[in-house]
Design a protein around this motif. Sequence first.
Motif, PDB file in Angstrom:
ATOM      1  N   ARG A 163       0.860  -1.197   0.000  1.00 16.69           N
ATOM      2  CA  ARG A 163       0.000   0.000   0.000  1.00 16.69           C
ATOM      3  C   ARG A 163       0.890   1.238   0.000  1.00 16.69           C
ATOM      4  O   ARG A 163       1.721   1.425   0.881  1.00 16.69           O
ATOM      5  N   ARG A 164       0.694   2.104  -0.996  1.00 16.89           N
ATOM      6  CA  ARG A 164       1.548   3.283  -1.152  1.00 16.89           C
ATOM      7  C   ARG A 164       0.687   4.535  -1.276  1.00 16.89           C
ATOM      8  O   ARG A 164      -0.333   4.545  -1.970  1.00 16.89           O
ATOM      9  N   MET A 165       1.130   5.587  -0.599  1.00 20.20           N
ATOM     10  CA  MET A 165       0.429   6.867  -0.657  1.00 20.20           C
ATOM     11  C   MET A 165       1.436   7.996  -0.837  1.00 20.20           C
ATOM     12  O   MET A 165       2.558   7.926  -0.351  1.00 20.20           O
ATOM     13  N   LEU A 166       1.002   9.027  -1.530  1.00 22.85           N
ATOM     14  CA  LEU A 166       1.813  10.224  -1.747  1.00 22.85           C
ATOM     15  C   LEU A 166       1.564  11.231  -0.638  1.00 22.85           C
ATOM     16  O   LEU A 166       0.459  11.316  -0.092  1.00 22.85           O
ATOM     17  N   ALA A 167       2.586  12.019  -0.309  1.00 20.32           N
ATOM     18  CA  ALA A 167       2.423  13.146   0.612  1.00 20.32           C
ATOM     19  C   ALA A 167       2.892  14.415  -0.080  1.00 20.32           C
ATOM     20  O   ALA A 167       3.836  14.384  -0.870  1.00 20.32           O
ATOM     21  N   LEU A 168       2.234  15.513   0.196  1.00 22.95           N
ATOM     22  CA  LEU A 168       2.678  16.818  -0.306  1.00 22.95           C
ATOM     23  C   LEU A 168       3.610  17.443   0.722  1.00 22.95           C
ATOM     24  O   LEU A 168       3.220  17.651   1.869  1.00 22.95           O
ATOM     25  N   ALA A 169       4.837  17.721   0.309  1.00 23.68           N
ATOM     26  CA  ALA A 169       5.774  18.401   1.215  1.00 23.68           C
ATOM     27  C   ALA A 169       5.330  19.840   1.455  1.00 23.68           C
ATOM     28  O   ALA A 169       5.445  20.366   2.551  1.00 23.68           O
ATOM     29  N   HIS A 214       2.610   8.547 -10.599  1.00 20.99           N
ATOM     30  CA  HIS A 214       2.324   7.707  -9.430  1.00 20.99           C
ATOM     31  C   HIS A 214       0.842   7.321  -9.385  1.00 20.99           C
ATOM     32  O   HIS A 214       0.493   6.222  -8.944  1.00 20.99           O
ATOM     33  N   VAL A 215      -0.012   8.239  -9.841  1.00 19.24           N
ATOM     34  CA  VAL A 215      -1.437   7.928  -9.921  1.00 19.24           C
ATOM     35  C   VAL A 215      -1.649   6.786 -10.917  1.00 19.24           C
ATOM     36  O   VAL A 215      -2.403   5.835 -10.654  1.00 19.24           O
ATOM     37  N   GLU A 216      -0.977   6.874 -12.048  1.00 14.77           N
ATOM     38  CA  GLU A 216      -1.108   5.821 -13.058  1.00 14.77           C
ATOM     39  C   GLU A 216      -0.573   4.480 -12.554  1.00 14.77           C
ATOM     40  O   GLU A 216      -1.029   3.424 -12.995  1.00 14.77           O
ATOM     41  N   GLN A 217       0.380   4.536 -11.636  1.00 17.69           N
ATOM     42  CA  GLN A 217       0.942   3.308 -11.062  1.00 17.69           C
ATOM     43  C   GLN A 217       0.107   2.776  -9.895  1.00 17.69           C
ATOM     44  O   GLN A 217       0.463   1.761  -9.287  1.00 17.69           O
ATOM     45  N   GLY A 218      -0.991   3.456  -9.569  1.00 21.48           N
ATOM     46  CA  GLY A 218      -1.924   2.922  -8.594  1.00 21.48           C
ATOM     47  C   GLY A 218      -1.770   3.414  -7.172  1.00 21.48           C
ATOM     48  O   GLY A 218      -2.198   2.730  -6.231  1.00 21.48           O
ATOM     49  N   VAL A 219      -1.165   4.598  -6.983  1.00 19.62           N
ATOM     50  CA  VAL A 219      -1.043   5.123  -5.625  1.00 19.62           C
ATOM     51  C   VAL A 219      -2.443   5.224  -5.019  1.00 19.62           C
ATOM     52  O   VAL A 219      -3.412   5.597  -5.684  1.00 19.62           O
ATOM     53  N   GLU A 220      -2.544   4.879  -3.734  1.00 16.28           N
ATOM     54  CA  GLU A 220      -3.862   4.738  -3.107  1.00 16.28           C
ATOM     55  C   GLU A 220      -4.510   6.078  -2.750  1.00 16.28           C
ATOM     56  O   GLU A 220      -5.729   6.225  -2.815  1.00 16.28           O
ATOM     57  N   ALA A 221      -3.688   7.038  -2.343  1.00  9.05           N
ATOM     58  CA  ALA A 221      -4.225   8.334  -1.923  1.00  9.05           C
ATOM     59  C   ALA A 221      -3.116   9.375  -1.967  1.00  9.05           C
ATOM     60  O   ALA A 221      -1.928   9.045  -2.027  1.00  9.05           O
ATOM     61  N   ILE A 222      -3.528  10.632  -1.947  1.00  7.13           N
ATOM     62  CA  ILE A 222      -2.599  11.751  -1.801  1.00  7.13           C
ATOM     63  C   ILE A 222      -2.892  12.366  -0.436  1.00  7.13           C
ATOM     64  O   ILE A 222      -3.987  12.884  -0.200  1.00  7.13           O
ATOM     65  N   VAL A 223      -1.944  12.251   0.470  1.00  9.63           N
ATOM     66  CA  VAL A 223      -2.160  12.586   1.878  1.00  9.63           C
ATOM     67  C   VAL A 223      -1.724  14.020   2.154  1.00  9.63           C
ATOM     68  O   VAL A 223      -0.611  14.417   1.802  1.00  9.63           O
ATOM     69  N   MET A 224      -2.593  14.770   2.816  1.00  9.24           N
ATOM     70  CA  MET A 224      -2.301  16.151   3.183  1.00  9.24           C
ATOM     71  C   MET A 224      -2.151  16.261   4.698  1.00  9.24           C
ATOM     72  O   MET A 224      -3.066  15.907   5.447  1.00  9.24           O
ATOM     73  N   ALA A 282      -1.237  19.264   6.006  1.00 11.43           N
ATOM     74  CA  ALA A 282      -1.639  20.646   6.284  1.00 11.43           C
ATOM     75  C   ALA A 282      -3.060  20.801   5.755  1.00 11.43           C
ATOM     76  O   ALA A 282      -3.296  20.671   4.548  1.00 11.43           O
ATOM     77  N   SER A 283      -4.007  21.064   6.633  1.00 11.70           N
ATOM     78  CA  SER A 283      -5.411  21.088   6.209  1.00 11.70           C
ATOM     79  C   SER A 283      -5.688  22.196   5.210  1.00 11.70           C
ATOM     80  O   SER A 283      -6.597  22.081   4.386  1.00 11.70           O
ATOM     81  N   GLY A 284      -4.889  23.274   5.254  1.00  9.49           N
ATOM     82  CA  GLY A 284      -5.061  24.347   4.275  1.00  9.49           C
ATOM     83  C   GLY A 284      -4.757  23.861   2.875  1.00  9.49           C
ATOM     84  O   GLY A 284      -5.489  24.167   1.922  1.00  9.49           O
ATOM     85  N   CYS A 285      -3.678  23.089   2.733  1.00 14.55           N
ATOM     86  CA  CYS A 285      -3.340  22.502   1.434  1.00 14.55           C
ATOM     87  C   CYS A 285      -4.411  21.510   1.018  1.00 14.55           C
ATOM     88  O   CYS A 285      -4.822  21.461  -0.149  1.00 14.55           O
ATOM     89  N   GLY A 286      -4.880  20.710   1.964  1.00 17.04           N
ATOM     90  CA  GLY A 286      -5.889  19.713   1.651  1.00 17.04           C
ATOM     91  C   GLY A 286      -7.164  20.323   1.101  1.00 17.04           C
ATOM     92  O   GLY A 286      -7.728  19.841   0.117  1.00 17.04           O
ATOM     93  N   ALA A 287      -7.619  21.400   1.740  1.00 13.27           N
ATOM     94  CA  ALA A 287      -8.843  22.053   1.279  1.00 13.27           C
ATOM     95  C   ALA A 287      -8.677  22.570  -0.144  1.00 13.27           C
ATOM     96  O   ALA A 287      -9.609  22.527  -0.955  1.00 13.27           O
ATOM     97  N   HIS A 288      -7.472  23.065  -0.460  1.00 14.52           N
ATOM     98  CA  HIS A 288      -7.237  23.613  -1.800  1.00 14.52           C
ATOM     99  C   HIS A 288      -7.099  22.507  -2.841  1.00 14.52           C
ATOM    100  O   HIS A 288      -7.701  22.584  -3.918  1.00 14.52           O
ATOM    101  N   VAL A 289      -6.315  21.476  -2.533  1.00 17.37           N
ATOM    102  CA  VAL A 289      -6.108  20.408  -3.514  1.00 17.37           C
ATOM    103  C   VAL A 289      -7.415  19.665  -3.793  1.00 17.37           C
ATOM    104  O   VAL A 289      -7.656  19.212  -4.918  1.00 17.37           O
ATOM    105  N   LYS A 290      -8.275  19.577  -2.814  1.00 15.49           N
ATOM    106  CA  LYS A 290      -9.572  18.946  -3.036  1.00 15.49           C
ATOM    107  C   LYS A 290     -10.441  19.746  -4.007  1.00 15.49           C
ATOM    108  O   LYS A 290     -11.462  19.238  -4.490  1.00 15.49           O
ATOM    109  N   GLU A 291     -10.026  20.984  -4.311  1.00 16.45           N
ATOM    110  CA  GLU A 291     -10.771  21.798  -5.272  1.00 16.45           C
ATOM    111  C   GLU A 291     -10.037  21.949  -6.605  1.00 16.45           C
ATOM    112  O   GLU A 291     -10.461  22.723  -7.458  1.00 16.45           O
TER     113      GLU A 291
END
Length: 410
Positions: free
Chosen positions: A169-175, A237-247, A249-258
């Motif tokens: 199981r692999r997930m990406l994180a935004l630095a 990484h999405v094409e390779q099947g990464v399970e999620a993009i993990v945020m 920082a909730s501020g980044c998360g709210a923006h990337v979700k849009e």
Amino acid sequence: MQTNLIDSFKDTPEGREADAILRTCVHCGFCTATCPTYQLLGDELDGPRGRIYLIKQMLEGQPVTEKTQLHLDRCLTCRSCETTCPSGVKYHRLLDIGRAFLNRRVDRSLGQKLVRGVLKEALPRPWIFRPAVAAGQLLRPLLPQALADKVPAAAAGQSRGWPASNHPRRMLALAGCVQPGLAPNTNAATARLLDRLGITLFEAPEAGCCGALRFHLDAQEAALADMRRNIDAWWPHVEQGVEAIVMTASGCGAHVKEYGLLLAQDPAYAEKAARISALTRDVSEIVVAEAARLKPLLAAKAQAPLKLAFHSPCTLQHGQKIKGVVEELLAAAGCELTPVADSHLCCGSAGTYSILQPALSKQLRDNKLAALSAGAPKLIVTANIGCQTHLQSGSATPVRHWVEIIEERI
């Protein structure tokens, strides 16, 4: 609300969106009860309903001035009004559209241009921001107090590094842009926690600022370029099947979700952006979904209760509509959460708001710290780097990211 937008605007994508939002508002005024700036200033034009009227007048062709700009600038975009609104008015999108429309018609002073220019060019670039923070921390004792307050102290909880992890199981994180320089342990602690839960977390080095910073600093085209760069960095990484993009920082998360919404008119990126938004999760959503694995890890290491206060960032509770999840996880980790009055109100950080509106920001911070400190916690925890840094600037009590506490307690 009836509308009559100007012909040159009403049939554009932004015009149609703004018109639909305006028509959902029934001007009931419930939003004013939960608006931080209205509570401080008591001015109808510094509340959501008043700002909606200002934007409506603008889009209908009425004159706009620096006074209009001031009232829109004072908005924190905390979205507390959206949580309160019984009609589901998408206020933050109307504000985004209104600000962009206004900034094409009302010029800013040279001083404002300089400050905003520095912020939007320096903060998203870690190679500029990190040395600047380090220099500021070194010189902090010599700086004037007003400037020293803007320089964060070295972050508590230094990183022990990332785990050597290789789970299926692999997930990406935004630095991100500022978090690596201000709180390098946050993503590392998340990686260590997820490793214990059977998940490998990794970053894509080509990704950077989520785009929120520039988007709210009159640089929406530059922000869209930031977003496209991140999509390009993540897509393999999405094409390779990464399970999620993990945020983390909730501020980044709210923006990337849009991303899907903000790039909907871009034929080259619309589909990819929608996919990125669908994959994006706040770290709390990931961890709570693994509660069956987490609880035995917590139970295996008995520890004394830790008394703390949780500050829920606006981007978490109002932007992403995630409520009670972090509190549940902290309680499961044996933490005693102290009550926080008016927990729905903003702390005053709001991206660069603390720099652009220092007086209002300080009032909101001090009010929030009084509420957080009322129960005499040993620690304050939050879920967004902006809130963490802003609260710490006025608090003797350590302020940390909640994920560090969970990771330490296993």
